[in-house]
Design a protein around this motif. Structure first.
Motif, mmCIF file in Angstrom:
data_model
loop_
_atom_site.group_PDB
_atom_site.id
_atom_site.type_symbol
_atom_site.label_atom_id
_atom_site.label_comp_id
_atom_site.label_asym_id
_atom_site.label_seq_id
_atom_site.Cartn_x
_atom_site.Cartn_y
_atom_site.Cartn_z
ATOM 1 N N LEU A 48 0.851 -1.200 0.000
ATOM 2 C CA LEU A 48 0.000 0.000 0.000
ATOM 3 C C LEU A 48 0.887 1.251 0.000
ATOM 4 C CD1 LEU A 48 -2.634 -1.067 2.723
ATOM 5 C CD2 LEU A 48 -3.016 -0.961 0.235
ATOM 6 N N PRO A 49 1.631 1.459 -1.050
ATOM 7 C CA PRO A 49 2.606 2.560 -1.052
ATOM 8 C C PRO A 49 1.988 3.954 -0.962
ATOM 9 C CG PRO A 49 2.348 1.639 -3.263
ATOM 10 C CD PRO A 49 1.621 0.717 -2.328
ATOM 11 N N ASP A 50 0.704 4.081 -1.322
ATOM 12 C CA ASP A 50 0.059 5.399 -1.301
ATOM 13 C C ASP A 50 -0.669 5.687 0.018
ATOM 14 O OD1 ASP A 50 0.904 5.893 -3.927
ATOM 15 O OD2 ASP A 50 -0.865 4.895 -4.755
ATOM 16 N N VAL A 51 -0.624 4.742 0.939
ATOM 17 C CA VAL A 51 -1.310 4.933 2.227
ATOM 18 C C VAL A 51 -0.289 5.339 3.281
ATOM 19 C CG1 VAL A 51 -2.731 3.862 4.001
ATOM 20 C CG2 VAL A 51 -3.057 3.233 1.596
ATOM 21 N N PRO A 52 -0.405 6.550 3.833
ATOM 22 C CA PRO A 52 0.573 7.020 4.822
ATOM 23 C C PRO A 52 0.467 6.275 6.154
ATOM 24 C CG PRO A 52 -0.704 8.837 3.871
ATOM 25 C CD PRO A 52 -1.400 7.572 3.501
ATOM 26 N N THR A 53 1.553 6.298 6.899
ATOM 27 C CA THR A 53 1.550 5.732 8.246
ATOM 28 C C THR A 53 0.799 6.671 9.193
ATOM 29 O OG1 THR A 53 3.584 6.844 8.946
ATOM 30 C CG2 THR A 53 3.821 4.721 7.806
ATOM 31 N N PHE A 54 0.465 6.176 10.374
ATOM 32 C CA PHE A 54 -0.164 7.017 11.380
ATOM 33 C C PHE A 54 0.777 8.149 11.780
ATOM 34 C CE2 PHE A 54 -3.944 4.772 13.447
ATOM 35 C CZ PHE A 54 -4.263 4.085 12.297
ATOM 36 N N ALA A 55 2.075 7.819 11.881
ATOM 37 C CA ALA A 55 3.051 8.830 12.268
ATOM 38 C C ALA A 55 3.100 9.976 11.264
ATOM 39 C CB ALA A 55 4.433 8.188 12.404
ATOM 40 N N PRO A 73 2.802 11.100 15.928
ATOM 41 C CA PRO A 73 4.227 10.725 15.956
ATOM 42 C C PRO A 73 4.506 9.550 16.887
ATOM 43 C CG PRO A 73 3.839 12.783 17.155
ATOM 44 C CD PRO A 73 2.582 12.477 16.409
ATOM 45 N N GLY A 74 5.309 8.624 16.393
ATOM 46 C CA GLY A 74 5.713 7.475 17.198
ATOM 47 C C GLY A 74 4.689 6.358 17.270
ATOM 48 N N PHE A 75 3.521 6.558 16.675
ATOM 49 C CA PHE A 75 2.486 5.510 16.765
ATOM 50 C C PHE A 75 2.897 4.304 15.920
ATOM 51 C CE2 PHE A 75 -1.333 3.136 16.118
ATOM 52 C CZ PHE A 75 -2.100 3.354 17.254
ATOM 53 N N SER A 76 2.948 3.143 16.562
ATOM 54 C CA SER A 76 3.323 1.906 15.864
ATOM 55 C C SER A 76 2.664 0.732 16.574
ATOM 56 C CB SER A 76 4.844 1.733 15.861
ATOM 57 O OG SER A 76 5.215 0.509 15.254
ATOM 58 N N TYR A 77 2.150 -0.208 15.800
ATOM 59 C CA TYR A 77 1.530 -1.391 16.399
ATOM 60 C C TYR A 77 1.606 -2.548 15.411
ATOM 61 C CZ TYR A 77 -1.702 -4.452 18.859
ATOM 62 O OH TYR A 77 -2.249 -5.512 19.519
ATOM 63 N N TYR A 78 1.924 -3.709 15.947
ATOM 64 C CA TYR A 78 1.958 -4.928 15.132
ATOM 65 C C TYR A 78 1.149 -6.026 15.815
ATOM 66 C CZ TYR A 78 5.718 -3.083 12.205
ATOM 67 O OH TYR A 78 6.446 -2.328 11.329
ATOM 68 N N TYR A 79 0.274 -6.673 15.042
ATOM 69 C CA TYR A 79 -0.336 -7.899 15.520
ATOM 70 C C TYR A 79 0.748 -8.973 15.521
ATOM 71 C CZ TYR A 79 -4.711 -5.621 14.044
ATOM 72 O OH TYR A 79 -5.754 -4.754 13.874
ATOM 73 N N TRP A 80 0.671 -9.907 16.438
ATOM 74 C CA TRP A 80 1.587 -11.052 16.406
ATOM 75 C C TRP A 80 0.822 -12.322 16.734
ATOM 76 C CZ3 TRP A 80 1.866 -13.877 20.830
ATOM 77 C CH2 TRP A 80 1.559 -13.235 22.045
#
Length: 323
Positions: free
Chosen positions: A232-239, A244-251
């Motif tokens: 999804l290269p056209d979809v920006p990150t939350f940051a 800023p700094g928002f990051s989350y990964y399902y595992w």
């Protein structure tokens, strides 16, 4: 003659002494069952099925999936807790198994006493998805809409205290918005309502939303990875969109009932690790914005303890009360 009898007796004793070892069949001798505590169709279910297929090749026995959704994943978790500790019944889940004791007064299990970690499996960032006909074009515009109508916009999740519930709560806290939570028996079960607009938004793994994204039924407003997804290269990150700094990964990881013999756990862990080393599996995962997450039992159990502490602090900071 006496020497002959002595030699024969010695040989017979040696055979008797080794008989148990020769008679013991190596694990596994029958199919292994992996319980997925959510409905079919979500990222956890799809990823587990891919890995199970590869594990069956390594174990020499079928590895079958048994979906047991319900009660915010507690149906499946409790089922595996009560299963024989022989390695033939496993649980595939993620942070949910650590979150339920945080949000439930009596979840019916104690992770540290009732389960042992076999190994980690995979991780994937979340994608914020909405129905195509919703007016919001970005995460920023969604936040603006939510702030203008506190509590009116809603979001679906795989259940209270599930791995898909937590990142939205993190987002709500950092963005300073108020949303209505609508829990389901897995993200797959929530998808029809999301597409129809009965819930406003959902966080989902790319692999379980990709069909609807490509089919024009959903659109992505942001991703929780550190960098944009190749898919999804056209979809920006939350940051990139004001958080800023928002990051989350399902595992995802595999769990066995406590008391499962160490040699059986190691056999399963080795099969899991070998499966994740498959070039074909890696290519399939990467195409779905998923990456292998490899940890042997000791390392995985240490990771679980650290995550449990972190999530408990998060829930405490939010002021969550147990149901």
């Amino acid at each position: 003659m006496n020497d002959w009898f002595r030699a024969a007796a010695t040989a017979a004793f040696a055979l008797v002494a080794t008989a148990p070892a020769l008679a013991a069949d190596p694990f596994p001798t029958r199919p292994v069952r992996i319980v997925v505590a959510t409905a079919a169709g979500g990222w956890g279910d799809n990823t587990t099925r891919l890995v199970a297929q590869r594990m069956s090749e390594k174990l020499g026995q079928p590895v079958v999936i048994d979906n047991r959704p319900g009660a915010d994943s507690l149906v499946g978790i409790r089922h595996v807790k009560s299963a024989p500790a022989d390695g033939y019944t496993l649980l595939s889940t993620g942070a949910t198994i650590m979150l339920q004791p945080v949000v439930k007064k009596d979840p019916g299990y104690d992770l540290s006493k009732d389960f042992t970690g076999v190994g980690s499996m995979a991780r994937s960032p979340a994608v914020m998805v909405v129905a195509t006909d919703r007016p919001e074009k970005s995460l920023t515009s969604f936040v603006m809409q939510a702030k203008s109508e506190p509590g009116k916009l809603s979001y679906g999740s795989a259940g209270v205290g599930s791995a898909t519930h937590i990142p939205v709560e993190m987002f709500v806290q950092q963005a300073g918005v108020k949303l209505l939570h609508v829990p389901y028996k897995g993200n797959g079960a929530a998808m029809p309502d999301l597409i129809a607009g009965r819930v406003s938004m959902m966080f989902d793994a790319y692999s379980s939303s990709v069909g609807n994204l490509k089919g024009g039924r959903l659109k992505a407003l942001g991703v929780t990875s550190g960098t944009r997804l190749r898919a999804l290269p056209d979809v920006p990150t939350f940051a990139e969109q004001g958080l800023p700094g928002f990051s989350y990964y399902y595992w995802l990881g595999l769990f066995a009932p406590a008391g499962t013999p160490p040699d059986v756990v190691n056999r399963l862990s080795t099969a899991l690790r070998d499966a994740l080393a498959s070039v074909e599996l890696n290519e399939r995962m990467q195409s779905e914005a998923t990456e292998p997450m490899v940890m042997p039992p000791v390392e995985f159990n240490a990771f679980l303890r650290t995550e449990a502490t972190r999530l408990h602090k998060f829930a405490t900071d939010l002021g969550w009360t147990k149901e």
